[in-house]
Design an enzyme around this catalytic site. Sequence first.
Site, PDB file in Angstrom:
ATOM      1  N   ASN A  12       0.721  -1.251   0.084  1.00 30.86           N
ATOM      2  CA  ASN A  12      -0.026   0.251   0.408  1.00 30.86           C
ATOM      3  C   ASN A  12       0.836   1.459  -0.361  1.00 30.86           C
ATOM      4  O   ASN A  12       1.413   1.537   1.393  1.00 30.86           O
ATOM      5  CB  ASN A  12      -0.848  -0.122   1.145  1.00 30.86           C
ATOM      6  CG  ASN A  12      -1.748   1.146   1.389  1.00 30.86           C
ATOM      7  OD1 ASN A  12      -2.182   1.888   1.108  1.00 30.86           O
ATOM      8  ND2 ASN A  12      -2.224   1.291   2.566  1.00 30.86           N
ATOM      9  N   LYS A  14       0.414   4.392  -0.544  1.00 22.82           N
ATOM     10  CA  LYS A  14      -0.075   5.659   0.719  1.00 22.82           C
ATOM     11  C   LYS A  14      -0.065   6.716  -0.442  1.00 22.82           C
ATOM     12  O   LYS A  14       0.102   6.799  -1.287  1.00 22.82           O
ATOM     13  CB  LYS A  14       0.004   5.212   1.570  1.00 22.82           C
ATOM     14  CG  LYS A  14       0.365   4.351   2.247  1.00 22.82           C
ATOM     15  CD  LYS A  14      -0.275   4.721   4.300  1.00 22.82           C
ATOM     16  CE  LYS A  14      -0.349   3.377   4.745  1.00 22.82           C
ATOM     17  NZ  LYS A  14       0.064   3.209   5.981  1.00 22.82           N
ATOM     18  N   HIS A  98      -9.378   1.014   5.186  1.00 23.01           N
ATOM     19  CA  HIS A  98      -7.964   1.262   5.922  1.00 23.01           C
ATOM     20  C   HIS A  98      -8.406   2.277   6.744  1.00 23.01           C
ATOM     21  O   HIS A  98      -8.933   3.232   6.596  1.00 23.01           O
ATOM     22  CB  HIS A  98      -7.132   1.642   4.076  1.00 23.01           C
ATOM     23  CG  HIS A  98      -5.897   2.113   5.343  1.00 23.01           C
ATOM     24  ND1 HIS A  98      -5.154   2.821   6.485  1.00 23.01           N
ATOM     25  CD2 HIS A  98      -4.725   1.148   4.570  1.00 23.01           C
ATOM     26  CE1 HIS A  98      -3.735   2.446   6.549  1.00 23.01           C
ATOM     27  NE2 HIS A  98      -3.513   0.837   5.935  1.00 23.01           N
ATOM     28  N   GLU A 100      -6.465   4.525   7.463  1.00 23.79           N
ATOM     29  CA  GLU A 100      -6.090   5.495   7.868  1.00 23.79           C
ATOM     30  C   GLU A 100      -7.854   6.116   7.056  1.00 23.79           C
ATOM     31  O   GLU A 100      -8.147   7.922   7.138  1.00 23.79           O
ATOM     32  CB  GLU A 100      -5.392   6.446   6.691  1.00 23.79           C
ATOM     33  CG  GLU A 100      -3.947   6.171   7.558  1.00 23.79           C
ATOM     34  CD  GLU A 100      -2.466   5.217   6.688  1.00 23.79           C
ATOM     35  OE1 GLU A 100      -2.771   5.092   6.063  1.00 23.79           O
ATOM     36  OE2 GLU A 100      -1.906   5.035   7.645  1.00 23.79           O
ATOM     37  N   GLU A 170      -5.107  -5.006  10.715  1.00 20.29           N
ATOM     38  CA  GLU A 170      -3.629  -3.693  11.033  1.00 20.29           C
ATOM     39  C   GLU A 170      -4.175  -3.149  12.028  1.00 20.29           C
ATOM     40  O   GLU A 170      -5.002  -2.061  11.959  1.00 20.29           O
ATOM     41  CB  GLU A 170      -4.020  -2.738   9.742  1.00 20.29           C
ATOM     42  CG  GLU A 170      -3.765  -3.753   8.108  1.00 20.29           C
ATOM     43  CD  GLU A 170      -3.120  -2.567   7.262  1.00 20.29           C
ATOM     44  OE1 GLU A 170      -1.908  -2.421   6.938  1.00 20.29           O
ATOM     45  OE2 GLU A 170      -3.738  -1.498   7.176  1.00 20.29           O
ATOM     46  N   GLY A 176       2.932   2.503  10.574  1.00 14.37           N
ATOM     47  CA  GLY A 176       3.878   3.574  10.324  1.00 14.37           C
ATOM     48  C   GLY A 176       4.812   4.070  11.933  1.00 14.37           C
ATOM     49  O   GLY A 176       5.014   4.930  11.922  1.00 14.37           O
ATOM     50  N   SER A 216       3.853  -2.127  10.024  1.00 13.47           N
ATOM     51  CA  SER A 216       5.682  -2.300  10.681  1.00 13.47           C
ATOM     52  C   SER A 216       5.641  -3.146   9.765  1.00 13.47           C
ATOM     53  O   SER A 216       6.987  -3.834  10.687  1.00 13.47           O
ATOM     54  CB  SER A 216       5.661  -1.879  11.623  1.00 13.47           C
ATOM     55  OG  SER A 216       5.057  -0.700  11.617  1.00 13.47           O
TER      56      SER A 216
HETATM   57  P1  13P Z   1       3.593   0.747   7.512  1.00 12.41           P
HETATM   58  O1  13P Z   1       4.429  -0.909   6.881  1.00 12.41           O
HETATM   59  O2  13P Z   1       3.690   1.578   7.247  1.00 12.41           O
HETATM   60  O3  13P Z   1       3.324   0.027   9.132  1.00 12.41           O
HETATM   61  O4  13P Z   1       1.914   0.443   7.217  1.00 12.41           O
HETATM   62  C1  13P Z   1       0.454  -0.091   7.335  1.00 12.41           C
HETATM   63  C2  13P Z   1      -0.578   0.077   6.272  1.00 12.41           C
HETATM   64  O5  13P Z   1      -0.983   0.466   6.947  1.00 12.41           O
HETATM   65  C3  13P Z   1      -0.729  -0.888   5.245  1.00 12.41           C
HETATM   66  O6  13P Z   1      -1.982  -0.886   4.643  1.00 12.41           O
END
Ligand code: 13P
Length: 257
Positions: A12, A14, A98, A100, A170, A176, A216
């Site tokens: 992903n 983003k 997601h 976010e 997740e 992150g 992560s």
């Molecule tokens: P990270 O791997 O940067 O922690 O992000 C995970 C994520 O949100 C994947 O959709």
Amino acid sequence: MHSKRKPVIAGNWKMFNTTSEAATLVNELSSLVARFNDREIVVCPPFTALAAVRPILDETGIKLGAQNVHWEEKGAFTGEISPAMLKDAGCDYVILGHSERRQFFAETDENVNRKLKSVLKAGLIPIVCVGESLSEREAGITSTVVSRQIKIGLDGIDAESAKKIIIAYEPIWAIGTGRTASAADANAVCAFIRLTLTGMLGTPVADAIRIQYGGSVKPDNVDELMGSSDIDGALVGGASLKADDFGRIVGFTATSK
Ligand code: 13P
């Protein structure tokens, strides 16, 4: 992971990468992952880079996905993209719900459910994200939160369609932050998700659905995560932006304990 389910590793991206950066990344990646045909590999660039990435992926086994979609087929919905438009852009997968999007764009379980139905009808493979916040984990309500997300998110989906769904667990506190859930903790929630799916759809369907872990995921923790019985893949954020790291993650060796 279980031998019955094909592992699926998705990146992903983003809101990162211009068209030229995206092309460079997938060009580097394609040579690194060419030899893996026993696992599905997906990249989810931003909408604006889909067209730049698509022709490069044609030469590889890597599939294309998007990060969001609207549930309507067409209409006056300024700024939105339909499932048919994603198909037309060469996508096979799409990320739904997601954290976010839930956190910053008011996405709800009900919206995820509408999107899921529309996406399945269009023939795209949905990656439905679920997961608890840090305060929810500390309050001991992880299973309550996750089961609500699954029950409302997948409400009214028939068994045949449900088999195509990928769930991504997740935990928000691991996204992150460099703070990964331990393989044991991640697997426990993934197993709980499968139990919830069993209650809704029966054992054969729940056993067919793939559940990814995200938060992560890095080259140095992917092997242990993928060695867990109920983790069938990874949804990778930050590390999917670096060809070497994502290539190494795709090349995981499951080390079961
Ligand atoms: P990270 O791997 O940067 O922690 O992000 C995970 C994520 O949100 C994947 O959709």
